[in-house]
Design a protein around this motif. Structure first.
Motif, PDB file in Angstrom:
ATOM      1  N   ARG A 258       2.089  20.085  71.418  1.00  0.00           N
ATOM      2  CA  ARG A 258       1.099  21.421  70.991  1.00  0.00           C
ATOM      3  C   ARG A 258       0.382  20.771  69.644  1.00  0.00           C
ATOM      4  NH1 ARG A 258       2.569  27.162  72.594  1.00  0.00           N
ATOM      5  NH2 ARG A 258       4.373  26.683  74.298  1.00  0.00           N
TER       6      ARG A 258
ATOM      7  N   ASP B 212       7.664  20.063  72.997  1.00  0.00           N
ATOM      8  CA  ASP B 212       6.577  20.956  73.115  1.00  0.00           C
ATOM      9  C   ASP B 212       5.959  21.045  71.824  1.00  0.00           C
ATOM     10  OD1 ASP B 212       5.256  23.176  74.520  1.00  0.00           O
ATOM     11  OD2 ASP B 212       6.198  24.395  73.056  1.00  0.00           O
ATOM     12  N   THR B 213       6.650  21.255  70.564  1.00  0.00           N
ATOM     13  CA  THR B 213       6.139  21.219  69.075  1.00  0.00           C
ATOM     14  C   THR B 213       5.262  19.976  69.050  1.00  0.00           C
ATOM     15  OG1 THR B 213       8.066  22.093  68.576  1.00  0.00           O
ATOM     16  CG2 THR B 213       6.605  21.328  66.986  1.00  0.00           C
TER      17      THR B 213
ATOM     18  N   LEU C 156       8.984  26.294  78.356  1.00  0.00           N
ATOM     19  CA  LEU C 156       8.335  26.541  77.161  1.00  0.00           C
ATOM     20  C   LEU C 156       6.895  26.106  77.048  1.00  0.00           C
ATOM     21  CD1 LEU C 156       8.594  27.985  74.339  1.00  0.00           C
ATOM     22  CD2 LEU C 156       9.502  26.028  73.374  1.00  0.00           C
TER      23      LEU C 156
ATOM     24  N   SER D 101       2.186  28.272  77.099  1.00  0.00           N
ATOM     25  CA  SER D 101       1.277  28.283  76.049  1.00  0.00           C
ATOM     26  C   SER D 101       0.263  29.615  76.168  1.00  0.00           C
ATOM     27  CB  SER D 101       0.436  27.114  75.804  1.00  0.00           C
ATOM     28  OG  SER D 101      -0.585  27.262  75.132  1.00  0.00           O
TER      29      SER D 101
ATOM     30  N   SER E  37      12.086  26.860  70.834  1.00  0.00           N
ATOM     31  CA  SER E  37      11.324  26.037  70.236  1.00  0.00           C
ATOM     32  C   SER E  37      12.040  24.609  71.026  1.00  0.00           C
ATOM     33  CB  SER E  37      11.409  25.796  68.856  1.00  0.00           C
ATOM     34  OG  SER E  37      12.650  25.307  68.431  1.00  0.00           O
ATOM     35  N   ASP E  38      11.177  23.471  71.103  1.00  0.00           N
ATOM     36  CA  ASP E  38      11.525  22.566  71.667  1.00  0.00           C
ATOM     37  C   ASP E  38      10.624  21.225  71.133  1.00  0.00           C
ATOM     38  OD1 ASP E  38      12.723  21.019  74.011  1.00  0.00           O
ATOM     39  OD2 ASP E  38      10.407  20.147  74.145  1.00  0.00           O
ATOM     40  N   TRP E  39      11.494  20.081  70.723  1.00  0.00           N
ATOM     41  CA  TRP E  39      10.803  19.069  70.009  1.00  0.00           C
ATOM     42  C   TRP E  39       9.510  18.452  70.704  1.00  0.00           C
ATOM     43  CZ3 TRP E  39      10.190  14.384  71.556  1.00  0.00           C
ATOM     44  CH2 TRP E  39      11.188  13.754  72.534  1.00  0.00           C
TER      45      TRP E  39
END
Ligand SMILES: [Fe+2]
Ligand SMILES: [Fe+2]
Length: 284
Positions: A131, A127-128, A66, A70, A123-125
């Motif tokens: 970002r 990655d969040t 993930l 982007s 979603s992935d914590w």
């Protein structure tokens, strides 16, 4: 007959001992060339991974995949305003090619997940968090710095993944990504060297001190989120930690403005390149 004294060897007045920073046009050329040099991936073999191997890496791989996908719109927006501020329109193109290369990584990993019948992550914590960190930082330097730090860890991560599996497809993907990431790190470090070029020494020391704090936070977050896959590839915490710092110390050397030719030599090099190009006979 009088002997003729041997001619003194001509020494150039100045021998550059440090590499020159690559121009944005040179980076565009690199990314274009690299796109034509991709290694074959034996997709026809299928995922070919054991359930035990997959259990160790699948959750981590979903998150990392993930992160590689982007759309790059924030980077492009930051690159656009930055390139206008420094009068280097080629930089937008270099950033665009960099994004394409990262998306190619995401696509390869996604295709592998599909083959292994592992659903791609929505979603992935980690990655969040990453970002959010990038989006909160509009300035180019603040964008490049966390990206560089994650790429430094990517060198460890894909090496671990390669060692944690016997899947020929996943091994080939990891090798390709590792080959791409080495110039990515250089791309980011050279940009930081340019951004830091006129920064007074005390401020530069403060910048590096703040970077070290950010690096520790990113290392800890990556270890928490991906420790199972990292361990499966032989990176237990002490090895992971030492490797991360070794790689980042190398990146700190690479991003030091002192590691490159001073700007006066760089301008000379650019001018002599343009002069050579202008006077070179055109080839059929
Ligand atoms: Fe990547
Ligand atoms: Fe990268």
């Amino acid at each position: 007959m009088p002997s003729i004294p041997a001619a003194k060897p001509q020494t150039p007045s100045r021998i550059p001992t440090q590499p020159a920073l690559r121009s944005s046009a040179e980076w565009v050329a690199h990314f274009k060339r690299n796109a034509t040099l991709q290694r074959p991936i034996p997709w026809e073999l299928g995922a070919n991974i054991t359930p035990a191997e997959l259990a160790e890496i699948s959750a981590s791989l979903r998150g990392w995949q993930l992160g590689e996908t982007s759309d790059g719109s924030h980077l492009l927006a930051a690159a656009k305003s930055y390139s206008e501020s420094i009068g280097d329109p080629d930089f937008i193109e270099a950033a665009r090619h960099f994004i394409i290369e990262e998306q190619r990584h995401g696509e390869m990993l996604g295709r592998f997940l599909d083959l292994a019948q592992v659903p791609r992550a929505g979603s992935d914590w980690g990655d969040t968090l990453f970002r959010a960190l990038r989006y909160a930082m509009p300035r180019m330097e603040l964008w490049v710095t966390p990206v560089l730090m994650v790429e430094t860890h990517a060198m460890i991560y894909y090496n671990a993944l390669r060692r944690a599996t016997s899947s020929p497809v996943l091994i080939a993907i990891c090798r390709q990504i590792l080959a791409d990431e080495v110039p990515h790190i250089r791309f980011q470090c050279e940009r930081l060297a340019i951004l830091h070029r006129n920064r007074p020494r005390p401020l530069l020391h403060l910048t590096i001190a703040l970077q070290k704090i950010l690096f520790i936070a990113i290392s800890v977050a990556i270890w928490i989120g991906h420790r199972r896959a990292l361990r499966a590839g032989g990176y237990h915490f002490p090895i992971f930690w030492r490797s991360a710092w070794r790689k980042m110390n190398r990146a700190w050397r690479l991003m030091s403005p002192d590691s490159y030719q001073p700007i006066s030599q760089e301008i000379e090099r650019t001018q002599s390149n343009s002069h050579r190009l202008a006077h070179e006979p055109s080839r059929p």
